[in-house]
Structures are given as structure tokens and as C-alpha cells.
Design an enzyme around this catalytic site. Structure first.
Site, PDB file in Angstrom:
ATOM      1  N   HIS A  61       8.276  -0.336  -2.402  1.00 44.71           N
ATOM      2  CA  HIS A  61       7.593   0.771  -1.717  1.00 44.71           C
ATOM      3  C   HIS A  61       8.423   2.057  -1.819  1.00 44.71           C
ATOM      4  CE1 HIS A  61       5.299   2.896   1.265  1.00 44.71           C
ATOM      5  NE2 HIS A  61       4.787   1.827   1.850  1.00 44.71           N
ATOM      6  N   GLU A  94       4.685   3.209  -6.086  1.00 47.75           N
ATOM      7  CA  GLU A  94       5.186   1.870  -5.825  1.00 47.75           C
ATOM      8  C   GLU A  94       4.829   0.879  -6.931  1.00 47.75           C
ATOM      9  OE1 GLU A  94       3.818   0.676  -1.905  1.00 47.75           O
ATOM     10  OE2 GLU A  94       3.485   2.787  -1.395  1.00 47.75           O
TER      11      GLU A  94
END
EC number: 5.1.3.15
Length: 290
Positions: free
Chosen positions: A158, A260
Site C-alpha cells: 500500500h 499499490e
């Protein structure tokens, strides 16, 4: 922590008791939180930071840190019951190897087996993350199914990337790519050109493996490349959602965007017993014109 730290690496603890590995190397400075195995800053020598970290996050123990590269595993989002984005980003990890040479630092951490008790009884995993930190940042997350049954796996690295002003930034490399808009649940839309962000964005681009570049008006460009990933999540909470997020500054949405590397949406995997899968992201600054 079981590995011995080489020169230029140190174990530190903040005022709240959270532990970090601090890296001071001629090629790079960086910080990794042992809880969550989360790199929270990385600054190659002579360059600007590769990651965004919330300036108001107190970095308390037992909390998910807002910024850097949280490890979303073994599920992405709320696709399974339990904490959002799984257990890895708030669990303690063990450092099992640390090496350095003239160019970079290499660290390997492992999620303790006892942390797997939070998962379903028939789930048995081995999970390891490797950081290679120098002129660029590389994060490799390797999952191995140690159980007797096939297991679903969705995950993401992330990555919070910094921008001077999100309204003057663009993202290229996803032109023509299909995506799922998670705000509307609409699928199979094709990206018509560079991504420009002027509102909340939460999308899973899929059937895609090529590099993606974040361009800024000041000429700075960051490139994200991936392995073991056919999907990429693009996320910016914008103002209304940012106000509801923990440890997020009021105008923080203007200074970040998440690109991500993932196995999300149609790219979620199923690992057979004994099978391993490695998800990799690499982030580096590249020449550009904004």
C-alpha cells in the site's frame, strides 16, 4: 529481533515504545517499523523522499501507521471478516537477516507463526518480506501455503507516494487499462489517458504489468514497477474521506497518492498446498519533465 545489525543500522524506540530499524547508509537513509514490517521513510542520497508519511501520526504501538508502505495481507480491503487489510500491518515481525554493501542494505523479516492464530483454523502460512534499500526501494512479500487446502490470497503493498500538489500531478502508464471503480462498483471501464486527480479516487486497474509513473509539475517523477502483480490500486481519499481517517492531516490528501502493487479484484490468487507467491514493488526517482 534475532539478526545482528551491520554497521549503519540501529534498533531504536520512540517515546511511546514502538521499535524501528534506523538505516544510515552513504547511499540512503530509511526507517522500518518492526511492528507491521513497514518502511515509513526512504531517502536516497541527494534525492527527495520516495514515500509519504503522515506528519501527525504519533506512531503508537498497536496501531496501523498512516503512510510509508503498509503490508495488506492475506486479504485486501474488507474482502474477509477481520481487520481491514488483514493482520500483517499491525503484527510484530522478526528480523531474520540484515546485510549491507557499498550500494545498498538488504533486510528480511518474518511474521511470527503465533500471529497466524488470528486466521481461520485451516490456514497455515509462512510469510516473509525482503527490503532492498539503496538508490531505489524494493519490497518483496512472499507467501507460502503450508496448509493442506488451497487458500485464497489477496494483498497489496500500500505505497504512499509524495507529491507537492496532487492537483498538478498526473499518472501515466495505465492508458487503455480496464479498472474497477470501488466507489461505484462499476467494472471494465478503460482509462482514457493520464490519470488526473481532483476528487476521491479508489480504483483497481487489472490485466496490467507495465511500469507506472507519477509526474509532478516541478519535473520530479517517481516510477513504480512490479512483479507477481497484474493489478495496481490507485487511491486518494480527497477532502471528505480524509477528514474521517485516523492520523491524517486536514490537507494531507494534497500531498500524497497511493500506487499499490497488488493482487486485488480479478487478480486475487489461490495458492495450492506448498505453493509460494511473491509480490514485488520497486520505487525510484526517474528523469522527467513533470
Amino acid at each position: 529481533m534475532t539478526a545482528t545489525l551491520p554497521e549503519g543500522l540501529a534498533l531504536t524506540r520512540n517515546a511511546h515504545g514502538r521499535e524501528f530499524i534506523q538505516i544510515n547508509h552513504p547511499a540512503v537513509t530509511a526507517t522500518i517499523a518492526l511492528e507491521g514490517a513497514q518502511v515509513i521513510d526512504c531517502v536516497p542520497a541527494g534525492k527527495q523522499p520516495l514515500l509519504w508519511m503522515s506528519p501527525i501520526d504519533p506512531r503508537m504501538p498497536g496501531t496501523a501507521l498512516r503512510g510509508g508502505i503498509p503490508l495488506c495481507w492475506p486479504w485486501f480491503g474488507n474482502s474477509r471478516p477481520g481487520p481491514a487489510h488483514g493482520i500483517a500491518r499491525t503484527s510484530p515481525w522478526q528480523l531474520i537477516d540484515a546485510q549491507r554493501d557499498d550500494q545498498q542494505v538488504r533486510l528480511r523479516l518474518e511474521l511470527a507463526a503465533e500471529q497466524m492464530k488470528a486466521l481461520l483454523p485451516d490456514e497455515r502460512w509462512h510469510l516473509q518480506v525482503e527490503f532492498v534499500i539503496g538508490k531505489q526501494l524494493s519490497v518483496s512479500l512472499t507467501s507460502t501455503n503450508l496448509g493442506k487446502q488451497a487458500q485464497p490470497l489477496s494483498q497489496a503493498l500500500h505505497s504512499y507516494l509524495p507529491v507537492a500538489d496532487i492537483t498538478q500531478a498526473s499518472i501515466t502508464g495505465l492508458e487503455g487499462c480496464r479498472y474497477i471503480d470501488q466507489l461505484t462498483s462499476q467494472e471494465h471501464r478503460a482509462q482514457p489517458g493520464p490519470i488526473l486527480i481532483d476528487q476521491e479516487v479508489d480504483r483497481i486497474y487489472y490485466d496490467h504489468t507495465a511500469p507506472v509513473i507519477l509526474h509532478q509539475h516541478n519535473g520530479r517523477c517517481l516510477e513504480v514497477t512490479r512483479e507477481g502483480s497484474h493489478s495496481l490500486v490507485v487511491w486518494n481519499p480527497w477532502q471528505a474521506k480524509a477528514a474521517r481517517l485516523s492520523q491524517f492531516p486536514q490537507d494531507g490528501f494534497r500531498q500524497m497518492v497511493c500506487l499499490e502493487a497488488s493482487n486485488a479484484g480479478p487478480d486475487a490468487r489461490v495458492l495450492e498446498p506448498g505453493q509460494s507467491h511473491t509480490l514485488v514493488t520497486r520505487i525510484r526517482q526517474v528523469p522527467g519533465t513533470g
